[in-house]
Scaffold this active site. Sequence first.
Site, short mmCIF file in Angstrom:
data_model
loop_
_atom_site.label_atom_id
_atom_site.label_comp_id
_atom_site.label_asym_id
_atom_site.label_seq_id
_atom_site.Cartn_x
_atom_site.Cartn_y
_atom_site.Cartn_z
N ASP A 1 8.03 -48.69 17.44
CA ASP A 1 7.44 -50.12 17.15
C ASP A 1 7.79 -50.28 15.78
OD1 ASP A 1 6.73 -50.73 19.66
OD2 ASP A 1 4.71 -49.72 19.24
N ASP B 1 12.11 -50.51 19.95
CA ASP B 1 10.70 -50.50 21.01
C ASP B 1 10.39 -52.08 20.36
OD1 ASP B 1 8.96 -50.28 22.60
OD2 ASP B 1 8.27 -48.44 22.00
N ASP C 1 3.54 -54.58 18.38
CA ASP C 1 2.87 -54.41 19.66
C ASP C 1 1.17 -54.20 19.25
OD1 ASP C 1 5.17 -54.56 21.00
OD2 ASP C 1 5.16 -52.64 21.64
N ARG D 1 8.95 -61.01 25.61
CA ARG D 1 7.64 -60.82 24.94
C ARG D 1 7.20 -61.55 23.79
NH1 ARG D 1 7.63 -54.07 25.66
NH2 ARG D 1 8.66 -54.14 27.93
#
Length: 441
Positions: A243, A272, A276, A329
């Site tokens: 991330d 990734d 997040d 996402r």
Amino acid sequence: MASSTAQAAPTRYEAETSPAVCSGTIDSNWSGYSGSGFCNGANATSGYAQLTVNASVSGTATLGVRFANGTTTARPASLVVNGSAVQALSFEGTGAWSSWATKTLSVPVNAGSNTIRLSPTTANGLPNIDYLDFEIGGGSQPPGGIVGWATQAGGTTGGAGGATVTVSSFADFRTQAQASGARTILVNGMLSGSGTVEISANKTIRGVGANSGISGTTLNIEDMRPANVIIQNMNIRGVRGNDAIQIESATHVWIDHNTMSSTIENDPDFYDGMLDITHGADYITVSWNVIRDHWKTSLVGHSDGNASEDRGHLRVTYHHNWFNRTFERGPRVRFGETVHVFNNYYSNVNHNSASYAIASLMDAGLLVEGNAFENVQQACWSASGYGESDPGRLVARNNSLTNSGPCETNGTVAPLPYNYTADNVSTVKSSVTSGAGAGKL
């Protein structure tokens, strides 16, 4: 920015005038003060000064505290807003009791009446307090101001009240970001590193100009309640296999006016997540960012099996962000409620038939309003679930879909506790494309 409002002139609250409370004496024996005197608190930890201020809206206010400290020893204090300590500060020596200085602070406030208390933390007490200047925008979304979940439960102020340092190397950035104590870290230039930078509590990380930022490293905000971290005006690159920004088991984070980008690869796992938010993280606002050329953009809740940790948390606001060629996402949410997604612009989210903008899964509750979708394969998933994840709940209001798949709705969601103003969806594309990203503050 269509939602910007003019800043109000500061209001002055004299420390010697009711309803201010001085736990000490009101004196006038030193020159240079404003009004009829100043608060000379008792030389004890009980010698506080308290002022009552009024805010037209909730949000982050700017306080200017005028003080004099004629000693050579700094006098530390706690800033307490509405009964909650929001930051530690220190009143340095001013050279003489007749020499006055102003300390500028940023604090969260509620709409209406607020109590601001300066409580000394040593037996030396406070400096002499002359007055407090109080300023907040006139609308619910002042220019550059914080809106949404990060304003709740004490608010998010970052490094306000601490030292300001400028870094121009990755090594210095890591040292300052990981150091204890409140500070504002100004990042000068594009700094490249590797591994993970563990950001400690009470930090503001802000890029200098339009072309500063970080690449090659994960910015990790973890295991802090509150974290009280602000990341602003940065160019942030995707990290291969990891991330770029990772928020885990942390609360009170504001991600604002950044440009986050990578490259679109054939392998969706080449990078990734870009941003997040997992493991029961809470009270987070993501605003006015450009996120582009990235596959797995922003995951809220890391797995279908983590209900015990996540349910009742993962409260996040996404507003005025531009998601361009992100493909999925934006965000994908499990369990969180209410996740508020408003006035974002989604463009070219159509890499393949599985591309989508927003997904509410595993009984998450999302309010999706006033967003502009353009060339998006599927605007929202909810009732159908997605992949192996069960359905979530999603309420949609006043969205615009141009050459885009539907925003699927399902069920009801809990009301929001904060004030905000959603722009008319017809203005969202222009306001977001002109106002989002680094270099726009």
